[in-house]
Design a protein around this motif. Structure first.
Motif, PDB file in Angstrom:
ATOM      1  N   ASP A 154      31.647 -17.391   4.589  1.00 14.47           N
ATOM      2  CA  ASP A 154      30.346 -17.207   3.946  1.00 14.47           C
ATOM      3  C   ASP A 154      29.110 -16.662   4.625  1.00 14.47           C
ATOM      4  O   ASP A 154      28.810 -17.308   5.897  1.00 14.47           O
ATOM      5  CB  ASP A 154      29.578 -18.427   2.933  1.00 14.47           C
ATOM      6  N   GLN A 160      31.056 -10.348  11.717  1.00 13.41           N
ATOM      7  CA  GLN A 160      30.308 -10.807  11.075  1.00 13.41           C
ATOM      8  C   GLN A 160      30.016 -12.383  11.099  1.00 13.41           C
ATOM      9  O   GLN A 160      30.953 -13.034  11.613  1.00 13.41           O
ATOM     10  CB  GLN A 160      30.576 -10.682   9.539  1.00 13.41           C
ATOM     11  N   MET A 183      27.210 -13.375   1.082  1.00 14.05           N
ATOM     12  CA  MET A 183      28.437 -12.682   0.588  1.00 14.05           C
ATOM     13  C   MET A 183      29.821 -13.540   1.273  1.00 14.05           C
ATOM     14  O   MET A 183      29.506 -14.006   2.313  1.00 14.05           O
ATOM     15  CB  MET A 183      28.625 -11.412   1.178  1.00 14.05           C
ATOM     16  N   HIS A 226      24.979 -15.582   4.700  1.00 18.69           N
ATOM     17  CA  HIS A 226      24.070 -15.391   4.101  1.00 18.69           C
ATOM     18  C   HIS A 226      22.960 -14.133   4.337  1.00 18.69           C
ATOM     19  O   HIS A 226      22.865 -14.027   5.600  1.00 18.69           O
ATOM     20  CB  HIS A 226      23.070 -16.714   3.963  1.00 18.69           C
ATOM     21  N   LYS A 274      23.151 -10.862   3.924  1.00 21.37           N
ATOM     22  CA  LYS A 274      23.841  -9.772   4.154  1.00 21.37           C
ATOM     23  C   LYS A 274      24.577  -9.254   3.073  1.00 21.37           C
ATOM     24  O   LYS A 274      25.030 -10.202   2.268  1.00 21.37           O
ATOM     25  CB  LYS A 274      24.938  -9.700   5.281  1.00 21.37           C
ATOM     26  N   ASP A 275      24.574  -8.023   2.559  1.00 17.82           N
ATOM     27  CA  ASP A 275      25.241  -7.540   1.573  1.00 17.82           C
ATOM     28  C   ASP A 275      26.661  -6.779   2.062  1.00 17.82           C
ATOM     29  O   ASP A 275      26.927  -6.281   3.191  1.00 17.82           O
ATOM     30  CB  ASP A 275      24.687  -6.521   0.516  1.00 17.82           C
ATOM     31  N   TYR A 276      27.756  -6.916   1.255  1.00 13.79           N
ATOM     32  CA  TYR A 276      29.190  -6.354   1.921  1.00 13.79           C
ATOM     33  C   TYR A 276      28.939  -4.661   1.750  1.00 13.79           C
ATOM     34  O   TYR A 276      28.421  -4.039   0.759  1.00 13.79           O
ATOM     35  CB  TYR A 276      30.113  -6.825   0.963  1.00 13.79           C
ATOM     36  N   GLU A 277      29.762  -4.253   2.815  1.00 10.99           N
ATOM     37  CA  GLU A 277      29.962  -2.831   2.794  1.00 10.99           C
ATOM     38  C   GLU A 277      31.408  -2.494   3.352  1.00 10.99           C
ATOM     39  O   GLU A 277      31.724  -3.069   4.432  1.00 10.99           O
ATOM     40  CB  GLU A 277      28.812  -2.281   3.621  1.00 10.99           C
TER      41      GLU A 277
END
Length: 68
Positions: free
Chosen positions: A53, A68, A1, A55, A57-60
């Motif tokens: 960037d 982050q 992300m 790597h 992990k997905d954005y929430e």
């Protein structure tokens, strides 16, 4: 992300330290800094966009981007 933050602060050393800390945490500058007069506070304000960037992990929407 890919993450985005817009750092702001007064035109003093604390703003430079904030940007320097972000760079040392893996963030990269995105575009030119901004500089404007805050009439309400009577001070000059700085702003700088940064991106990173991450790597694996997905954005929430509720995540704290500075961690982050």
């Amino acid at each position: 992300m890919k993450l985005y933050r817009f750092l702001t602060g007064p035109d003093d050393a604390s703003f430079c330290h904030k940007v320097t800390a972000a760079l040392n945490q893996g963030w990269s500058l995105a575009g030119s800094p901004t500089y404007a007069f805050n009439a309400e506070a009577g001070v000059m304000q700085c702003g700088q966009a940064v991106v990173k960037d991450v790597h694996g992990k997905d954005y929430e929407p509720d995540m704290k981007l500075s961690e982050q």
